[in-house]
Design a protein around this motif. Sequence first.
Motif: not given
Lengths: 144, 755
Positions: B135-151, B154-163
């Motif tokens: 479930r968490v993997t699925n959620d995280a990957i969904r969130v990453l899908g929203r990013a339109e640019d690299l910064p 990467c911000d979302l990635l750090t937040q998701q991994v921390q979460k």
Amino acid sequence: MPTPPHTILIVEDSDDDFLFFQRACRQLGMNLEVVRSRTADEARAYLDGLGAGAGWPVLILLDLNLPGTDGRTFLTEIKDSERLKSLPVVVYSTSSAPSDVQFCYANHVNAFHQKHLDFDMMKAELADILGYWTTRVRLPRSTS
Amino acid sequence: MQIPHHDAHVDLTTCDREPIHVPEHIQSHGVLLAVDPASMTVERISASVTALLGGSPGDWLGAPVADRLPASVWSAVEAAARDLEALSATPRHVYFGDLGQGRSFDVIAHVHEGRLLLEFDERPTGDDTWADPLRVTNDAIRVLGRAEDLPTLCDLLTQQVQKVLGYHRVMIYRFAHDWHGWVFAEARRPDLEPFLDLHYPASDIPVPARRLFLLNRVRMIPDVQYDAAVMQPPRPTGTVPLDMSYSFLRGVSPIHVEYLENMGVRATLTMGLQHRGQLWGMIACHHYDETRRLPYFMRTAAELITVAAEMRVAELLSREQATSRERTAKDLHVISQALAGHESMRDGMEACLDTLQELVGAGGFVVWLGEVALRAGEVPSDETVGEVVAVLRSRGCRDLFHTDHLAAHVPGAERWSAMAAGLLAIPVSHADDAWLLWFRPERRHSVSWAGEPSKPARLGPNGIRLTPRASFEQWIEEVRERSEPWSTVHLEASEGLRTALSDVLYRERERLTALNEQLAQRNEELDGFSAMASHDLREPLRAIANYARFLREDAGEALSEADLTNLDAIDRLVRRMYALIEGLLMFSRLGRTPLELEPVDLGDLVADVLSDLDTTIQEEGAVVEVTTPLPTVTSWRLGLEEILANLIGNAIKYSNGAPRVEVGMVPPGQRPEGMPASDDMLVLFVRDHGIGIDPRHLHTVFRIFHRLWPDGRYGKSTGIGLSIVRKIVERLGGQVHVESAVGEGSTFYFSLAPR
């Protein structure tokens, strides 16, 4: 005993200039037989029509800027002609362009003179030219 | 037990050679078995076996694995070992379950260098705090899908991994082309000092470490202060050590441990982010003050998120590059429009100066056209730019030149490193000495760091060495005098610009050539016209003069006083017009006469001119003095004579009282503005102490037919003498100039090439 008048061939298109020339000659008391041609072709025809002995000019007084055949062309034709090239040709022109002077001497003109604005100076110049060529120089025998 | 290497002297420069894949020990939270796949007997085992699985290493060594493991585990291992190929360099989860004594283990197997390696990872019982990994993997990957640019990604990635994984600090560490790296994104506990934007030298993550992250994506150190579990039996000298490249339990390099301890980090998790087969970055998780151990399934979840992130990184990187190319194309379009909209290249570039600077992401931009013609942003002094161009010229630089270390090419350039550490230059035209130069500041001035540089660095047990701050300082030192390197996109952009400019230049040159031809033809026509006109005008004038004179001669007696006065007037006007025509003729002739160059002794020439003017000099009581020695030049004698005759004649003419005139040469240091300062040119002057020229008229004195005084006041003038002077001087490649004060006199200058 008066000497027979010298013949001068003057190639001059301007009636005014010819009139000044005549007036100057008259005032100078020159004893000349003046033959006037208005164009170079006319002058050439006159020269070509001359036979042995009679009527040969001692001098051709040539204006440079002429209608039709130009004075420069006329000069080269005379000097290229075996029959005519020993005739003295003196250019008498309003032009003072160095290129004209250079051209004429390069094509064996005998002298280059500029027409003066001032009539007295013009008269003095003509006295020199005509006096020189009619009395001072030794010319070849008339072309035959 | 202490880590054996800890006391050894550690030299950072050895990091690139440190054999960190063969530490001969593992972290003590698991057990590593090296098994001979043929006999399925234990060859080596970690000392941690006693505490975790039971039995001394001696009990295990040499024993068949089947005898030492419960039947359920053995059968799983045996099943996996049937396909050794599938396990090669690929750790697989083969078993999870109770291995007795109520302790559950995940068993991971892989084959490397002919050995079967079994790793036992204890899963703490009663640890049900972990969320459902799918479930968490699925959620995280969904969130990453929203990013339109690299910064953002990467911000979302750090937040998701921390979460998902709960570490105190999660960073995206990104590598540059030179393998130095920087913290590109960061999520952290609010009280922690930020590391965002800190740069680290390439040596901080040395080659062996980078290699291992490519082989084995996830690396966990649950407790930096672990007791090393040494492999048994000790490796006899001369035998191959156990290669632990793919082992998750692999022991940690003492240097890395020291580094982490200096930061106060207790536990870490690091995942390599790959792009096109290279390490692009890392997800680095730090935990402070307490240990942190992820069970196998959470590590798998982390790996999945990482793989998803890699895909998005690849997508956004190519999008970034496409955007960058699009922007470049747009900039080039703007520049082309500006260039097309202006007659000269210089004006065109001035109209889009900012775009030109931004085109290659520079801090400053200079257009050099024999000198600094245009500048934008932060650029060094004109003199320094000149030195840079001189170096480029001396290198015979025909193509694009770029460097991130200008000081290595231009001596003394380090003084300007703050704004000009890097240079990108393109030669636009060698014939015109035209260059475009972009400058970039030194990196220390272009990097920002969220941390406080003034805050004292935290000391580790070995001092400031091996701390992020020390690393940053070291990196700053490494990139001293260096700018950010020029990217491919920027280099391509400058090439594109160069092509566009050469087109413009070509067009410009064509237009100039056409104009020149037209101009030459016009001039010729004009000269021919004035020569002809002058000539044809003279004949009627002569006639008028003569007829007026004949009138006087022939009708003198009959003429009244008034008639004679009128005739005088005609005569006077004719002469005046004649003089004008003479002047015009002379003027037009100057443009056509070929220059005849010969040695001319200027002193002798002045003497000649003075002797020609002798009558006038006597009449006016003039004193003409040559005040300096005059050299011999190779020039046009007639032209120079005409110049001097006109200038000296004027100087005498425009005087009240006895004229005093000086002629001489001006040395380079004392020349007036408007005259060439270089000693390649001579500058001569003619000075009078006459009436001077009203400043309002100074600019018109050289204009043809322009007179300042009516006839009679200072003799006669045609207004053509000075225009003749200027025409000759210009034909000889010089310039004219006049300085004057009313009532004090005038000085006319002209310059002249001595050869």
